[in-house]
Design a protein around this motif. Structure first.
Motif, PDB file in Angstrom:
ATOM      1  N   LYS A   1      29.184  55.604 -32.467  1.00  0.00           N
ATOM      2  CA  LYS A   1      28.989  56.484 -33.621  1.00  0.00           C
ATOM      3  C   LYS A   1      30.251  57.302 -33.823  1.00  0.00           C
ATOM      4  CE  LYS A   1      24.090  56.463 -33.071  1.00  0.00           C
ATOM      5  NZ  LYS A   1      22.859  57.138 -33.311  1.00  0.00           N
TER       6      LYS A   1
ATOM      7  N   CYS B   1      25.386  56.983 -28.236  1.00  0.00           N
ATOM      8  CA  CYS B   1      24.195  57.782 -27.980  1.00  0.00           C
ATOM      9  C   CYS B   1      23.720  57.545 -26.546  1.00  0.00           C
ATOM     10  CB  CYS B   1      23.094  57.412 -28.962  1.00  0.00           C
ATOM     11  SG  CYS B   1      21.652  58.459 -28.837  1.00  0.00           S
TER      12      CYS B   1
ATOM     13  N   GLU C   1      24.275  63.281 -29.996  1.00  0.00           N
ATOM     14  CA  GLU C   1      24.834  63.383 -31.334  1.00  0.00           C
ATOM     15  C   GLU C   1      26.038  64.321 -31.316  1.00  0.00           C
ATOM     16  OE1 GLU C   1      23.282  64.654 -35.794  1.00  0.00           O
ATOM     17  OE2 GLU C   1      21.825  64.344 -34.200  1.00  0.00           O
TER      18      GLU C   1
ATOM     19  N   GLN D   1      28.214  66.632 -34.163  1.00  0.00           N
ATOM     20  CA  GLN D   1      28.306  67.121 -35.542  1.00  0.00           C
ATOM     21  C   GLN D   1      29.695  67.706 -35.741  1.00  0.00           C
ATOM     22  OE1 GLN D   1      25.996  67.128 -38.171  1.00  0.00           O
ATOM     23  NE2 GLN D   1      24.878  65.732 -36.839  1.00  0.00           N
TER      24      GLN D   1
END
Length: 147
Positions: free
Chosen positions: A91, A104, A133, A135
């Protein structure tokens, strides 16, 4: 097919070697040879190279996810064992001038770009365990970790 592990063999002269068959869920498999004193992470690196997958986790046929920092002996890996390599989806998150790449549940994070915008995470790598995650804001990243 057999992966060339001559570098490991040279480094482990006189050590007992283990043969381990690692398979992807697709059925493709590789027979790898590692010194018995190796860690799961050493075997993981060989599997990543053999399969051309940058992010994999190793799982026993019983479903136990193997921890990279543990020795093969500590997790019960023996000569002739079979393992499954699960490719993890990577990701990506961004800030105004930097990028972060992770998997993840993985044990690592790679960042690049402007250091003032989160592009240098080298001093905090030991904190990025079980990342769920990331951000990005305008100038920083925030990690959300699994319990």
């Amino acid at each position: 097919s057999i992966l060339d592990t001559s570098n490991l063999v040279t480094a482990a002269m006189g050590q007992q070697m283990l043969q381990v068959c690692i398979a992807l869920p697709s059925g493709r498999n590789e027979n790898l040879s590692v010194p018995k004193s190796s860690k799961v992470g050493d075997l993981k690196v060989l599997a990543q190279k053999a399969f051309g997958q940058g992010f994999v986790k190793l799982v026993t046929v019983e479903g136990q996810v193997l921890t990279p920092s543990k020795s093969l002996d500590a997790v019960g890996i023996q000569d002739g064992d079979n393992l499954v390599a699960i490719a993890q989806q990577t990701k990506l998150a961004t800030t105004g001038e930097a990028f972060a790449l992770w998997c993840c549940g993985g044990h690592g994070l790679v960042t690049w770009g402007s250091a003032n915008s989160g592009g240098n995470s080298s001093s905090a790598q030991e904190k990025f365990i079980r990342v769920r995650e990331i951000q990005g804001t305008g100038a920083a990243f925030a990690a959300i970790l699994a319990d």
